[in-house]
Scaffold this motif. Structure first.
Motif, PDB file in Angstrom:
ATOM      1  N   ALA A   1      31.883  -8.622  -2.444  1.00 52.35           N
ATOM      2  CA  ALA A   1      30.466  -8.808  -2.765  1.00 52.35           C
ATOM      3  C   ALA A   1      30.128  -8.144  -4.098  1.00 52.35           C
ATOM      4  O   ALA A   1      29.351  -8.676  -4.893  1.00 52.35           O
ATOM      5  N   GLY A   2      30.735  -6.964  -4.348  1.00 51.18           N
ATOM      6  CA  GLY A   2      30.519  -6.300  -5.632  1.00 51.18           C
ATOM      7  C   GLY A   2      30.997  -7.144  -6.800  1.00 51.18           C
ATOM      8  O   GLY A   2      30.344  -7.210  -7.847  1.00 51.18           O
ATOM      9  N   ALA A   3      32.133  -7.834  -6.620  1.00 57.45           N
ATOM     10  CA  ALA A   3      32.658  -8.709  -7.670  1.00 57.45           C
ATOM     11  C   ALA A   3      31.731  -9.895  -7.904  1.00 57.45           C
ATOM     12  O   ALA A   3      31.484 -10.309  -9.049  1.00 57.45           O
ATOM     13  N   PHE A   4      31.196 -10.437  -6.807  1.00 55.29           N
ATOM     14  CA  PHE A   4      30.265 -11.565  -6.929  1.00 55.29           C
ATOM     15  C   PHE A   4      29.003 -11.135  -7.674  1.00 55.29           C
ATOM     16  O   PHE A   4      28.506 -11.841  -8.553  1.00 55.29           O
ATOM     17  N   VAL A   5      28.490  -9.965  -7.292  1.00 50.07           N
ATOM     18  CA  VAL A   5      27.318  -9.422  -7.976  1.00 50.07           C
ATOM     19  C   VAL A   5      27.603  -9.264  -9.468  1.00 50.07           C
ATOM     20  O   VAL A   5      26.785  -9.634 -10.316  1.00 50.07           O
ATOM     21  N   SER A   6      28.775  -8.742  -9.792  1.00 51.30           N
ATOM     22  CA  SER A   6      29.137  -8.522 -11.199  1.00 51.30           C
ATOM     23  C   SER A   6      29.175  -9.832 -11.974  1.00 51.30           C
ATOM     24  O   SER A   6      28.725  -9.903 -13.123  1.00 51.30           O
ATOM     25  N   GLY A   7      29.723 -10.879 -11.342  1.00 56.13           N
ATOM     26  CA  GLY A   7      29.765 -12.183 -12.003  1.00 56.13           C
ATOM     27  C   GLY A   7      28.380 -12.714 -12.301  1.00 56.13           C
ATOM     28  O   GLY A   7      28.126 -13.255 -13.392  1.00 56.13           O
ATOM     29  N   LEU A   8      27.459 -12.562 -11.347  1.00 54.60           N
ATOM     30  CA  LEU A   8      26.081 -12.993 -11.580  1.00 54.60           C
ATOM     31  C   LEU A   8      25.430 -12.190 -12.698  1.00 54.60           C
ATOM     32  O   LEU A   8      24.681 -12.733 -13.513  1.00 54.60           O
ATOM     33  N   VAL A   9      25.725 -10.906 -12.717  1.00 54.98           N
ATOM     34  CA  VAL A   9      25.162 -10.034 -13.753  1.00 54.98           C
ATOM     35  C   VAL A   9      25.614 -10.493 -15.136  1.00 54.98           C
ATOM     36  O   VAL A   9      24.813 -10.621 -16.068  1.00 54.98           O
ATOM     37  N   ILE A  10      26.915 -10.757 -15.286  1.00 58.23           N
ATOM     38  CA  ILE A  10      27.454 -11.178 -16.583  1.00 58.23           C
ATOM     39  C   ILE A  10      26.855 -12.519 -17.000  1.00 58.23           C
ATOM     40  O   ILE A  10      26.440 -12.697 -18.156  1.00 58.23           O
ATOM     41  N   TYR A  11      26.799 -13.462 -16.072  1.00 53.82           N
ATOM     42  CA  TYR A  11      26.232 -14.782 -16.388  1.00 53.82           C
ATOM     43  C   TYR A  11      24.780 -14.656 -16.839  1.00 53.82           C
ATOM     44  O   TYR A  11      24.360 -15.267 -17.825  1.00 53.82           O
ATOM     45  N   GLN A  12      24.017 -13.858 -16.105  1.00 50.43           N
ATOM     46  CA  GLN A  12      22.615 -13.644 -16.450  1.00 50.43           C
ATOM     47  C   GLN A  12      22.478 -13.069 -17.857  1.00 50.43           C
ATOM     48  O   GLN A  12      21.654 -13.529 -18.660  1.00 50.43           O
ATOM     49  N   GLY A  13      23.283 -12.063 -18.181  1.00 50.93           N
ATOM     50  CA  GLY A  13      23.206 -11.444 -19.501  1.00 50.93           C
ATOM     51  C   GLY A  13      23.560 -12.403 -20.618  1.00 50.93           C
ATOM     52  O   GLY A  13      22.905 -12.424 -21.668  1.00 50.93           O
ATOM     53  N   VAL A  14      24.586 -13.232 -20.396  1.00 49.29           N
ATOM     54  CA  VAL A  14      25.005 -14.206 -21.409  1.00 49.29           C
ATOM     55  C   VAL A  14      23.898 -15.230 -21.656  1.00 49.29           C
ATOM     56  O   VAL A  14      23.599 -15.592 -22.812  1.00 49.29           O
ATOM     57  N   GLU A  15      23.255 -15.709 -20.584  1.00 51.63           N
ATOM     58  CA  GLU A  15      22.196 -16.704 -20.740  1.00 51.63           C
ATOM     59  C   GLU A  15      20.999 -16.137 -21.489  1.00 51.63           C
ATOM     60  O   GLU A  15      20.431 -16.803 -22.362  1.00 51.63           O
ATOM     61  N   ILE A  16      20.622 -14.904 -21.164  1.00 51.09           N
ATOM     62  CA  ILE A  16      19.497 -14.279 -21.868  1.00 51.09           C
ATOM     63  C   ILE A  16      19.829 -14.094 -23.346  1.00 51.09           C
ATOM     64  O   ILE A  16      19.014 -14.390 -24.235  1.00 51.09           O
ATOM     65  N   ALA A  17      21.036 -13.629 -23.634  1.00 43.25           N
ATOM     66  CA  ALA A  17      21.447 -13.414 -25.021  1.00 43.25           C
ATOM     67  C   ALA A  17      21.504 -14.728 -25.787  1.00 43.25           C
ATOM     68  O   ALA A  17      21.041 -14.818 -26.931  1.00 43.25           O
ATOM     69  N   ARG A  18      22.066 -15.760 -25.158  1.00 37.24           N
ATOM     70  CA  ARG A  18      22.204 -17.059 -25.834  1.00 37.24           C
ATOM     71  C   ARG A  18      20.852 -17.624 -26.231  1.00 37.24           C
ATOM     72  O   ARG A  18      20.666 -18.108 -27.353  1.00 37.24           O
ATOM     73  N   GLU A  19      19.891 -17.563 -25.324  1.00 37.77           N
ATOM     74  CA  GLU A  19      18.566 -18.090 -25.621  1.00 37.77           C
ATOM     75  C   GLU A  19      17.924 -17.351 -26.794  1.00 37.77           C
ATOM     76  O   GLU A  19      17.357 -17.969 -27.705  1.00 37.77           O
ATOM     77  N   ASN A  20      18.013 -16.032 -26.789  1.00 37.97           N
ATOM     78  CA  ASN A  20      17.302 -15.256 -27.792  1.00 37.97           C
ATOM     79  C   ASN A  20      18.011 -15.203 -29.131  1.00 37.97           C
ATOM     80  O   ASN A  20      17.362 -14.981 -30.155  1.00 37.97           O
ATOM     81  N   VAL A  21      19.320 -15.427 -29.145  1.00 38.21           N
ATOM     82  CA  VAL A  21      20.011 -15.589 -30.429  1.00 38.21           C
ATOM     83  C   VAL A  21      19.442 -16.806 -31.153  1.00 38.21           C
ATOM     84  O   VAL A  21      19.232 -16.789 -32.374  1.00 38.21           O
TER      85      VAL A  21
END
Length: 321
Positions: free
Chosen positions: A207-227
């Motif tokens: 579950a911790g690994a799944f949470v981490s994957g969601l965290v990374i995906y979320q961060g990438v999407e936020i960064a991509r939009e604002n770049v």
């Protein structure tokens, strides 16, 4: 030729017009709502960290520690937005003649970068738990801590989303998305904790690994939009088409060329050459330009509008439409 004194229609930098219905934008009111929403995020994340972190460390739950650590990044990000993000409302000055709109996507980009970095760390720790096992003990306090986290983040999410419905801030939008995703990650952590109860302890680091994957995906999407906001990316096809249609709908317009629509911060900048009858008087041309700027400036998301009038049929060297 400038139709509004300085050649622009100022629409508050984020595309909102006439918030109070009296022809003005309530900048101070928006700033206050922005700061309150970001402060609520700071307090909500702080409470989540204390409750989940204490329970996770006490009983050795990687899933809870991962979720609490994720909220540390959220706390840092919300503090940055609270302290720095409201500068988007500062008036233009000599050092920032076009205003401070780009500060907002810069703060949101920081949020995304912090989330990605922390997500990678959490993924590493979860992988260690899967490879070498964990020493987690079940307790209903773990379930209670996660239930608190889910309710906490839901309330913060709803409040932030409600405030941002009027403001339209990308920084608050990033925080709201983060809060919503926190609900999902806490549910995933809950699955891991229940796995311990069912004597399947590896569900916790899984579950911790799944949470981490969601965290990374979320961060990438936020960064991509604002770049995109920071580098002056073009809007989607529909937004550009709406601007073109608004320009062409004026009866005095014979054609347009050199239309450039791009993001300046979170607002759209519009530059265009418009062809009109060359026999118009200077005052008539001025009135046409003013109407065009006001019409385009009223489109949601549009900031500054720059219109250059050309007499039709002079064979401009630039691309004509």
């Amino acid at each position: 030729m400038d139709g509004a004194g300085d050649g622009t229609v100022d629409v508050d930098g984020d595309g909102t017009v006439d918030v109070d219905g009296d022809g003005t934008v309530d900048v101070d009111g928006e700033r206050g709502r922005f700061q309150r929403a970001s402060l609520v995020n700071v307090l909500g994340n702080a409470a989540k960290i204390v409750v989940e972190g204490a329970a996770g460390l006490a009983f050795g739950s990687a899933a809870l520690v991962a979720d609490a650590a994720h909220s540390i990044a959220d706390l840092v990000a919300s503090i940055v937005v609270f302290v720095w993000g409201s500068r988007r409302y500062d008036e233009p000055d000599t050092s920032h003649p076009h205003g401070h709109q780009r500060i907002e996507p810069l703060t949101a980009l920081f949020v995304g970068a912090v989330i990605v970095l922390l997500g990678g760390t959490l993924l590493y720790e979860s992988a260690r738990g899967l490879l070498f096992g964990t020493d987690v003990q079940f307790s209903w306090l773990l379930v209670g801590a996660l239930a608190f986290a889910i309710v906490d983040m839901y309330l913060v999410y709803r409040y932030t989303d409600l405030v941002n419905a009027d403001i339209g801030s990308t920084a608050l939008a990033a925080l709201a998305v983060d809060c919503r995703n926190d609900i999902y990650t806490s549910i995933a952590a809950l699955v891991g904790v229940l796995g311990v109860l069912l004597e399947v302890p590896r569900l916790d680091p899984l579950a911790g690994a799944f949470v981490s994957g969601l965290v990374i995906y979320q961060g990438v999407e936020i960064a991509r939009e604002n770049v995109g906001y920071l580098v002056g990316a073009a809007p989607d096809v529909d937004q550009r088409a709406e601007i073109e249609e608004r320009l062409r709908s004026h009866p005095a317009v014979n054609g347009i060329h050199d239309l450039a629509v791009y993001y300046d911060g979170t607002a759209l900048e519009v530059e265009v050459h418009v062809e009109v009858d060359g026999d118009l008087t200077l005052r008539e041309a001025h009135d046409v330009e003013t109407v065009l700027m006001e019409d385009v400036g009223a489109i949601a998301g549009v900031g500054d509008v720059h219109v250059h009038l050309d007499p039709g049929g002079i064979g401009e060297w630039k691309e004509s439409r």
